[in-house]
Design an enzyme around this catalytic site. Structure first.
Site, PDB file in Angstrom:
ATOM      1  N   THR A   1      88.694  27.327  38.216  1.00  0.00           N
ATOM      2  CA  THR A   1      88.145  26.018  38.576  1.00  0.00           C
ATOM      3  C   THR A   1      86.639  26.127  38.728  1.00  0.00           C
ATOM      4  OG1 THR A   1      88.214  24.180  40.148  1.00  0.00           O
ATOM      5  CG2 THR A   1      88.448  26.366  41.087  1.00  0.00           C
TER       6      THR A   1
ATOM      7  N   ASN B   1      85.305  23.681  40.590  1.00  0.00           N
ATOM      8  CA  ASN B   1      85.184  22.810  41.755  1.00  0.00           C
ATOM      9  C   ASN B   1      85.062  23.682  43.015  1.00  0.00           C
ATOM     10  OD1 ASN B   1      86.069  21.361  44.051  1.00  0.00           O
ATOM     11  ND2 ASN B   1      87.128  19.872  42.757  1.00  0.00           N
TER      12      ASN B   1
ATOM     13  N   GLY C   1      85.030  22.986  46.136  1.00  0.00           N
ATOM     14  CA  GLY C   1      85.985  22.650  47.202  1.00  0.00           C
ATOM     15  C   GLY C   1      87.338  23.292  46.959  1.00  0.00           C
TER      16      GLY C   1
ATOM     17  N   GLU D   1      89.597  21.413  27.746  1.00  0.00           N
ATOM     18  CA  GLU D   1      90.025  20.013  27.852  1.00  0.00           C
ATOM     19  C   GLU D   1      91.492  19.966  28.265  1.00  0.00           C
ATOM     20  OE1 GLU D   1      90.121  16.100  25.049  1.00  0.00           O
ATOM     21  OE2 GLU D   1      89.149  17.903  24.246  1.00  0.00           O
TER      22      GLU D   1
ATOM     23  N   ASP E   1      96.708  22.100  38.538  1.00  0.00           N
ATOM     24  CA  ASP E   1      96.473  20.747  38.065  1.00  0.00           C
ATOM     25  C   ASP E   1      97.231  19.843  39.018  1.00  0.00           C
ATOM     26  OD1 ASP E   1      95.131  19.163  36.032  1.00  0.00           O
ATOM     27  OD2 ASP E   1      97.136  18.480  35.484  1.00  0.00           O
ATOM     28  N   SER E   2      96.571  18.790  39.458  1.00  0.00           N
ATOM     29  CA  SER E   2      97.177  17.995  40.522  1.00  0.00           C
ATOM     30  C   SER E   2      96.838  16.526  40.364  1.00  0.00           C
ATOM     31  CB  SER E   2      96.672  18.496  41.874  1.00  0.00           C
ATOM     32  OG  SER E   2      95.257  18.447  41.895  1.00  0.00           O
TER      33      SER E   2
ATOM     34  N   LYS F   1      95.113  19.737  56.735  1.00  0.00           N
ATOM     35  CA  LYS F   1      95.712  19.115  55.550  1.00  0.00           C
ATOM     36  C   LYS F   1      96.023  20.158  54.477  1.00  0.00           C
ATOM     37  CE  LYS F   1      94.683  17.328  51.363  1.00  0.00           C
ATOM     38  NZ  LYS F   1      93.695  16.933  50.357  1.00  0.00           N
TER      39      LYS F   1
ATOM     40  N   HIS G   1     100.289  19.744  48.865  1.00  0.00           N
ATOM     41  CA  HIS G   1     101.033  20.019  47.634  1.00  0.00           C
ATOM     42  C   HIS G   1     100.602  21.367  47.052  1.00  0.00           C
ATOM     43  CE1 HIS G   1      97.438  17.691  47.301  1.00  0.00           C
ATOM     44  NE2 HIS G   1      97.356  17.739  45.987  1.00  0.00           N
ATOM     45  N   ARG G   2      99.304  21.692  47.167  1.00  0.00           N
ATOM     46  CA  ARG G   2      98.791  22.962  46.639  1.00  0.00           C
ATOM     47  C   ARG G   2      99.348  24.144  47.436  1.00  0.00           C
ATOM     48  NH1 ARG G   2      93.970  21.028  46.520  1.00  0.00           N
ATOM     49  NH2 ARG G   2      94.337  20.015  44.538  1.00  0.00           N
TER      50      ARG G   2
HETATM   51  P1  IMP Z   1      92.465  18.108  38.480  1.00  0.00           P
HETATM   52  O1  IMP Z   1      93.641  18.797  39.082  1.00  0.00           O
HETATM   53  O2  IMP Z   1      91.212  18.883  38.585  1.00  0.00           O
HETATM   54  O3  IMP Z   1      92.780  17.576  37.094  1.00  0.00           O
HETATM   55  O4  IMP Z   1      92.135  16.808  39.337  1.00  0.00           O
HETATM   56  C1  IMP Z   1      93.128  16.125  40.004  1.00  0.00           C
HETATM   57  C2  IMP Z   1      92.589  14.891  40.691  1.00  0.00           C
HETATM   58  O5  IMP Z   1      93.670  14.442  41.529  1.00  0.00           O
HETATM   59  C3  IMP Z   1      91.443  15.159  41.620  1.00  0.00           C
HETATM   60  O6  IMP Z   1      90.216  14.874  41.033  1.00  0.00           O
HETATM   61  C4  IMP Z   1      91.718  14.159  42.751  1.00  0.00           C
HETATM   62  O7  IMP Z   1      91.257  12.937  42.346  1.00  0.00           O
HETATM   63  C5  IMP Z   1      93.216  14.021  42.776  1.00  0.00           C
HETATM   64  N1  IMP Z   1      93.773  14.875  43.830  1.00  0.00           N
HETATM   65  C6  IMP Z   1      94.474  16.008  43.677  1.00  0.00           C
HETATM   66  N2  IMP Z   1      94.800  16.533  44.867  1.00  0.00           N
HETATM   67  C7  IMP Z   1      94.267  15.704  45.796  1.00  0.00           C
HETATM   68  C8  IMP Z   1      94.259  15.735  47.225  1.00  0.00           C
HETATM   69  O8  IMP Z   1      94.779  16.630  47.913  1.00  0.00           O
HETATM   70  N3  IMP Z   1      93.608  14.719  47.823  1.00  0.00           N
HETATM   71  C9  IMP Z   1      92.998  13.721  47.137  1.00  0.00           C
HETATM   72  N4  IMP Z   1      92.974  13.645  45.826  1.00  0.00           N
HETATM   73  C10 IMP Z   1      93.611  14.646  45.143  1.00  0.00           C
END
Ligand code: IMP
Length: 212
Positions: free
Chosen positions: A13, A15, A17, A45, A74-75, A183, A188-189
């Site tokens: 990642t 990101n 955070g 992508e 992925d979430s 939290k 979920h993670r």
């Molecule tokens: P990705 O997994 O990087 O594709 O991004 C998933 C997107 O889902 C994130 O940018 C958030 O918008 C949303 N998301 C996933 N998990 C959470 C969470 O725990 N809280 C709030 N938004 C979430």
């Protein structure tokens, strides 16, 4: 790539955070955690139609590029009344010409719910897929979710993304109103990571020379 005796685990990642959250959740393992950004890895992508597919795609790309075992997630937020949307497109719903804006994404959720005519409560779930991948293409996946409901208008200023409009089942406070680390431990993670535990323990026991 391995630092001393510790096993390197690349977190796929960029990101900051998410990286911090993984570092916290993986404290019980003896890994040297390295983010994709620190290794200068690219961002693949997300072309798959589901969370597991996208997590696997990201983990494999990072494992192949780094030569190390890599973990990716992925979430997203899945709302029953919207047929599971925004789902794998959760980040896309925040896109604006000026960049990502989750105030805009939340406005889009609200508009879609009103348009659907579905009555409250609006059942929803945060879902997460994790993939652990090796440079040779092996991979293990796991999933976790937290069910709850959409609360509108949003509450609280903590957390990120869709947190202000989600309250987990049985909880009085929404994700935007509870401490981030509290939290994260029930997220979920965290649940997906608990399912991944046997595979992670195996990796942490492998020697660095035993095949990164
Ligand atoms: P990705 O997994 O990087 O594709 O991004 C998933 C997107 O889902 C994130 O940018 C958030 O918008 C949303 N998301 C996933 N998990 C959470 C969470 O725990 N809280 C709030 N938004 C979430």
């Amino acid at each position: 790539m391995a630092g001393g005796a510790r096993r390197v685990l690349v977190i796929a990642t960029h990101n900051a955070g998410k990286l911090e959250e993984f570092a916290d959740l993986l404290k019980g393992y003896d890994f040297e955690i390295v983010g994709a950004g620190a290794l200068g890895l690219g961002v693949p992508e997300e072309t798959e139609a589901d969370f597991v597919g996208n997590a696997a795609l990201k983990a494999l790309a990072a494992a192949r590029a780094s030569g190390c075992v890599a973990l990716a997630d992925d979430s997203g937020l899945c709302i029953d009344a919207l047929g599971g949307a925004p789902g794998v497109r959760s980040a896309d719903w925040a896109e604006t010409p000026a960049g990502r804006d989750f105030g805009v994404a939340i406005g889009r959720v609200e508009a879609a719910l009103r348009e659907s005519g579905a009555p409250r409560p609006w059942a929803a779930a945060f879902r997460c897929a994790l993939a652990l991948a090796w440079p040779d293409g092996r991979r293990v996946t796991a999933e976790g979710s937290v069910r709850g409901e959409i609360v509108l208008p949003g509450r609280g200023s903590l957390g990120h993304g869709y947190d202000p409009i989600f309250r987990a089942e049985g909880e009085a406070k929404g994700f935007g109103e509870i401490d981030r680390w509290v939290k994260n431990r029930q997220s979920h993670r965290a649940r997906a990571l608990a399912e991944m535990e046997p595979a992670l323990r195996d990796v942490s026991r492998e020697t660095s020379a035993g095949g990164a």
